[in-house]
Design a protein around this motif. Structure first.
Motif, short mmCIF file in Angstrom:
data_model
loop_
_atom_site.label_atom_id
_atom_site.label_comp_id
_atom_site.label_asym_id
_atom_site.label_seq_id
_atom_site.Cartn_x
_atom_site.Cartn_y
_atom_site.Cartn_z
N UNK A 1 -67.62 -16.14 20.59
CA UNK A 1 -68.02 -17.14 19.62
C UNK A 1 -68.04 -18.52 20.25
N UNK A 2 -68.41 -19.52 19.45
CA UNK A 2 -68.41 -20.92 19.88
C UNK A 2 -67.63 -21.72 18.84
N UNK A 3 -66.79 -22.63 19.33
CA UNK A 3 -65.99 -23.44 18.40
C UNK A 3 -65.67 -24.79 19.03
N UNK A 4 -65.57 -25.81 18.19
CA UNK A 4 -65.12 -27.12 18.65
C UNK A 4 -63.61 -27.16 18.82
N UNK A 5 -62.90 -26.47 17.93
CA UNK A 5 -61.44 -26.48 17.92
C UNK A 5 -60.95 -25.04 17.92
N UNK A 6 -60.52 -24.51 19.09
CA UNK A 6 -60.10 -23.11 19.15
C UNK A 6 -58.93 -22.78 18.20
N UNK A 7 -58.02 -23.70 18.03
CA UNK A 7 -56.88 -23.42 17.14
C UNK A 7 -57.33 -23.29 15.69
N UNK A 8 -58.21 -24.17 15.25
CA UNK A 8 -58.74 -24.08 13.89
C UNK A 8 -59.58 -22.81 13.72
N UNK A 9 -60.30 -22.44 14.77
CA UNK A 9 -61.10 -21.22 14.72
C UNK A 9 -60.20 -19.99 14.62
N UNK A 10 -59.08 -20.00 15.33
CA UNK A 10 -58.14 -18.90 15.24
C UNK A 10 -57.60 -18.75 13.82
N UNK A 11 -57.26 -19.85 13.20
CA UNK A 11 -56.79 -19.82 11.81
C UNK A 11 -57.88 -19.30 10.87
N UNK A 12 -59.12 -19.72 11.11
CA UNK A 12 -60.24 -19.25 10.28
C UNK A 12 -60.44 -17.76 10.43
N UNK A 13 -60.39 -17.26 11.67
CA UNK A 13 -60.57 -15.83 11.91
C UNK A 13 -59.43 -15.02 11.29
N UNK A 14 -58.21 -15.54 11.34
CA UNK A 14 -57.09 -14.83 10.71
C UNK A 14 -57.32 -14.69 9.22
N UNK A 15 -57.75 -15.75 8.59
CA UNK A 15 -58.03 -15.70 7.15
C UNK A 15 -59.16 -14.73 6.85
N UNK A 16 -60.22 -14.79 7.62
CA UNK A 16 -61.41 -13.96 7.40
C UNK A 16 -61.16 -12.48 7.67
N UNK A 17 -60.47 -12.17 8.76
CA UNK A 17 -60.38 -10.80 9.23
C UNK A 17 -59.06 -10.08 8.92
N UNK A 18 -58.03 -10.84 8.58
CA UNK A 18 -56.71 -10.22 8.39
C UNK A 18 -56.16 -10.43 6.98
N UNK A 19 -56.14 -11.67 6.54
CA UNK A 19 -55.51 -11.97 5.27
C UNK A 19 -56.37 -11.46 4.13
#
Length: 122
Positions: free
Chosen positions: A104-122
């Motif tokens: 993927x592509x992201x400006x902020x890897x940490x924010x992207x990690x949080x987004x992916x956790x919400x999308x794919x896990x929570x």
């Protein structure tokens, strides 16, 4: 500026012989930003639906080790971030494993990690 990153979903497979799994975290590596981290979330009800005898404390401890490995604790201290990521996503037959690696592509890897956790896990 957006940077390329790689990520994998961390999966719990409480009874490997059955092949059933739940998503319990995300591992994200961004070489350009020197970033490697894991975020985890164990949904106990889902896990116990797959295996009522699952060792929740053991699985929680194993999940915590993914986060500390990213941080370079223990044996991973001597490994580069890329080496740690590749080691963690290598195929294995254990209760916790990484799924396929995606990009993927992201400006902020940490924010992207949080987004992916919400999308794919929570």
């Amino acid at each position: 500026m957006r940077s390329p990153y790689e990520y994998a979903v961390i999966q719990a497979v409480p009874r490997i012989e059955r092949g059933e799994l739940i998503n319990v975290g995300v591992l994200l590596y961004c070489q350009q930003r020197d970033f490697l981290a894991a975020r985890t979330h164990l949904h106990e009800g889902r896990l116990l639906a797959l295996d009522p005898d699952a060792d929740l404390e053991g699985i929680r401890a194993a999940l915590a080790s993914w986060e500390t490995t990213c941080a370079g604790d223990g044996a991973s201290r001597v490994m580069s971030l890329g080496e740690r990521f590749r080691w963690m996503v290598a195929p294995r037959s254990t209760v916790l494993r990484a799924g396929a690696v995606h990009m993927g592509l992201a400006e902020d890897p940490e924010a992207e990690l949080d987004r992916l956790l919400t999308l794919l896990v929570r």
